[in-house]
Design an enzyme around this catalytic site. Structure first.
Site, PDB file in Angstrom:
ATOM      1  N   ASP A   1     -11.250   2.888   3.980  1.00 29.59           N
ATOM      2  CA  ASP A   1     -11.395   1.423   3.631  1.00 29.59           C
ATOM      3  C   ASP A   1     -12.868   1.157   3.544  1.00 29.59           C
ATOM      4  O   ASP A   1     -13.425  -0.107   3.059  1.00 29.59           O
ATOM      5  CB  ASP A   1     -11.090   0.568   5.122  1.00 29.59           C
ATOM      6  CG  ASP A   1      -9.703  -0.045   4.849  1.00 29.59           C
ATOM      7  OD1 ASP A   1      -9.552  -0.560   3.663  1.00 29.59           O
ATOM      8  OD2 ASP A   1      -9.093  -0.176   5.962  1.00 29.59           O
TER       9      ASP A   1
ATOM     10  N   GLN B   1      -4.680  -1.311   9.150  1.00 27.86           N
ATOM     11  CA  GLN B   1      -4.760  -2.504   8.634  1.00 27.86           C
ATOM     12  C   GLN B   1      -5.282  -3.743   9.562  1.00 27.86           C
ATOM     13  O   GLN B   1      -5.148  -3.642  10.595  1.00 27.86           O
ATOM     14  CB  GLN B   1      -3.331  -3.017   8.307  1.00 27.86           C
ATOM     15  CG  GLN B   1      -3.160  -4.162   7.678  1.00 27.86           C
ATOM     16  CD  GLN B   1      -3.684  -4.383   6.245  1.00 27.86           C
ATOM     17  OE1 GLN B   1      -3.567  -3.068   5.593  1.00 27.86           O
ATOM     18  NE2 GLN B   1      -4.160  -5.506   5.759  1.00 27.86           N
TER      19      GLN B   1
ATOM     20  N   LYS C   1       0.842  -0.995  -0.040  1.00 28.40           N
ATOM     21  CA  LYS C   1       0.127   0.142  -0.134  1.00 28.40           C
ATOM     22  C   LYS C   1       1.036   1.173  -0.012  1.00 28.40           C
ATOM     23  O   LYS C   1       0.625   2.379  -0.740  1.00 28.40           O
ATOM     24  CB  LYS C   1      -1.059   0.045   1.310  1.00 28.40           C
ATOM     25  CG  LYS C   1      -2.159  -0.898   1.097  1.00 28.40           C
ATOM     26  CD  LYS C   1      -2.819  -1.182   2.179  1.00 28.40           C
ATOM     27  CE  LYS C   1      -3.908  -2.410   2.356  1.00 28.40           C
ATOM     28  NZ  LYS C   1      -5.009  -2.430   3.072  1.00 28.40           N
TER      29      LYS C   1
HETATM   30  N1  LIG Z   1      -7.747  -2.357   6.466  1.00 34.04           N
HETATM   31  C1  LIG Z   1      -7.822  -3.482   5.907  1.00 34.04           C
HETATM   32  N2  LIG Z   1      -7.239  -4.594   6.347  1.00 34.04           N
HETATM   33  C2  LIG Z   1      -7.610  -5.697   5.404  1.00 34.04           C
HETATM   34  C3  LIG Z   1      -7.946  -5.543   3.871  1.00 34.04           C
HETATM   35  C4  LIG Z   1      -8.496  -4.275   3.708  1.00 34.04           C
HETATM   36  O1  LIG Z   1      -8.999  -3.917   2.526  1.00 34.04           O
HETATM   37  N3  LIG Z   1      -8.559  -3.129   4.464  1.00 34.04           N
HETATM   38  N4  LIG Z   1      -8.085  -6.699   3.032  1.00 34.04           N
HETATM   39  C5  LIG Z   1      -7.179  -7.720   3.400  1.00 34.04           C
HETATM   40  C6  LIG Z   1      -6.054  -7.856   2.824  1.00 34.04           C
HETATM   41  N5  LIG Z   1      -5.566  -6.867   1.780  1.00 34.04           N
HETATM   42  C7  LIG Z   1      -5.453  -5.672   2.210  1.00 34.04           C
HETATM   43  O2  LIG Z   1      -5.278  -4.943   3.294  1.00 34.04           O
HETATM   44  C8  LIG Z   1      -5.098  -7.514   0.545  1.00 34.04           C
HETATM   45  C9  LIG Z   1      -4.682  -8.436   0.435  1.00 34.04           C
HETATM   46  C10 LIG Z   1      -3.973  -9.040  -0.664  1.00 34.04           C
HETATM   47  C11 LIG Z   1      -3.652  -8.147  -1.651  1.00 34.04           C
HETATM   48  C12 LIG Z   1      -2.672  -8.567  -2.960  1.00 34.04           C
HETATM   49  O3  LIG Z   1      -2.509  -7.763  -3.704  1.00 34.04           O
HETATM   50  N6  LIG Z   1      -2.422  -9.746  -2.962  1.00 34.04           N
HETATM   51  C13 LIG Z   1      -1.540 -10.243  -4.248  1.00 34.04           C
HETATM   52  C14 LIG Z   1      -0.716 -11.109  -3.684  1.00 34.04           C
HETATM   53  C15 LIG Z   1      -0.110 -10.862  -2.547  1.00 34.04           C
HETATM   54  C16 LIG Z   1       1.118 -11.752  -1.907  1.00 34.04           C
HETATM   55  O4  LIG Z   1       1.932 -12.152  -2.593  1.00 34.04           O
HETATM   56  O5  LIG Z   1       0.756 -12.222  -0.806  1.00 34.04           O
HETATM   57  C17 LIG Z   1      -2.492 -10.779  -5.284  1.00 34.04           C
HETATM   58  O6  LIG Z   1      -3.704 -11.219  -4.920  1.00 34.04           O
HETATM   59  O7  LIG Z   1      -2.189 -10.663  -6.467  1.00 34.04           O
HETATM   60  C18 LIG Z   1      -3.736  -6.914  -1.572  1.00 34.04           C
HETATM   61  C19 LIG Z   1      -4.456  -6.342  -0.472  1.00 34.04           C
HETATM   62  C20 LIG Z   1      -7.557  -8.144   4.790  1.00 34.04           C
HETATM   63  N7  LIG Z   1      -7.184  -6.733   5.611  1.00 34.04           N
END
Ligand SMILES: Nc1nc2c(c(=O)[nH]1)N[C@@H](CN(C=O)c1ccc(C(=O)N[C@@H](CCC(=O)O)C(=O)O)cc1)CN2
Ligand SMILES: [Mg+2]
Length: 284
Positions: A121, A98, A54
């Site tokens: 969020d 987060q 992020k």
């Molecule tokens: N405050 C928040 N907490 C959480 C959220 C949120 O939207 N706000 N969502 C999830 C986790 N998350 C963002 O925080 C999130 C998860 C995954 C990805 C992402 O880009 N994944 C990649 C792979 C990354 C890796 O290698 O692990 C992909 O899918 O290509 C972005 C954001 C829970 N908590």
């Protein structure tokens, strides 16, 4: 013919570059950059990766990120005080706490402490309620990002049958509200749902967010359906996979998101979008 890929990595990069152009335009007019406070409590390794990504996205989008990182022992009272300070800070437009938080901190209490106009969020009941009333302001990033992917198919969801698998506050529920707002006919499935496979077979749009690797089978997918996989599961071999059996489903679907590189990157670029929106609302 195998499904067309919905490339979240590419679409999210386009979104970030569009935000950057808008920010640069405002900077040229003498305004300040949007600013996002990024709050991370504890040492969950996945959270650390997401927060780092992020902050990197902020750099690419021209958004100033301000980091607040504390150990898992940080108290609930101290976190509330931090959020209250950020609410008051005129130099901060968005507040991201987060999730998950350590067990001794009540996430609902923290989310409700965030000023809804800085709730990038979209988790505050005010923003959730606005989405439910078709008056969206700041929209939860993962479902809103999934809607951007859907838009890239060129298919209008109005009148289509959509099945959302999972009813979490972060994914399933707001996803159902987004699809309903787009006038799809929405069925929300969860752990008590009966005949799940049959329900999925009837769907023109399938969104899976349950956190179970390869849970949705290829023969559950209606030919030509749009499949958006929000699951991010780490397998024992260290590789990531979604909730959908991708190889099987892509033989049947019309469109499908990969994992990684689908809904995940869209979550992050949508956060950038929300931060710019929060900034523009505070400083038009
Ligand atoms: N405050 C928040 N907490 C959480 C959220 C949120 O939207 N706000 N969502 C999830 C986790 N998350 C963002 O925080 C999130 C998860 C995954 C990805 C992402 O880009 N994944 C990649 C792979 C990354 C890796 O290698 O692990 C992909 O899918 O290509 C972005 C954001 C829970 N908590
Ligand atoms: Mg807890």
């Amino acid at each position: 013919m195998p499904a067309q890929l919905l490339d979240g990595k590419q679409i999210s990069e386009q979104q970030i570059q569009a935000i950057r152009s808008r920010v640069e335009q405002r900077l040229a007019e003498g305004r300040r950059a949007p600013a996002l406070a990024v709050v991370l409590i504890g040492d969950d390794p996945a959270s650390a990766v997401y927060v780092r990504n992020k902050k990197l996205a902020c750099e690419r989008a021209g958004i100033r990120s301000v980091s607040f990182e504390y150990p898992a022992s940080f108290s609930e009272a101290a976190l509330i005080e931090l959020v209250q300070q950020l609410n008051q800070d005129p130099e901060i437009d968005g507040i991201l706490v987060q999730l998950p938080l350590p067990d001794h901190i009540d996430p609902e209490l923290i989310i409700e402490t965030i000023n809804p106009h800085k709730d990038v969020d979209g988790f505050h009941p005010y923003n959730f309620g606005r989405l439910a009333l078709k008056m969206p302001l700041l929209r939860p990033c993962t479902p809103f990002g999934a809607m951007t992917l859907l838009q890239h198919t060129g298919v209008d969801p109005a009148g289509l049958d959509a099945v959302v698998i999972g009813a979490s506050n972060i994914v399933g529920r707001p996803m159902a509200l987004e699809l309903l707002m787009a006038r799809a006919t929405v069925t929300v499935c969860h752990s008590k749902t009966r005949q799940l496979a049959d329900k999925v077979r009837s769907a023109d749009i399938v969104v899976a967010g349950v956190g179970r690797p390869n849970f949705v089978q290829g023969d559950w997918i209606k030919p030509g359906a749009i499949v958006i996989d929000i699951g991010i599961n780490r397998l024992p071999n260290g590789r990531l996979c979604g909730d959908v059996d991708f190889e099987a489903a892509r033989q049947v679907a019309g469109w499908i998101t990969p994992v990684p590189g689908g809904a995940g990157p869209m979550t992050i670029s949508t956060l950038m979008h929300n931060t710019l929106e929060a900034h523009l609302a505070l400083y038009p």
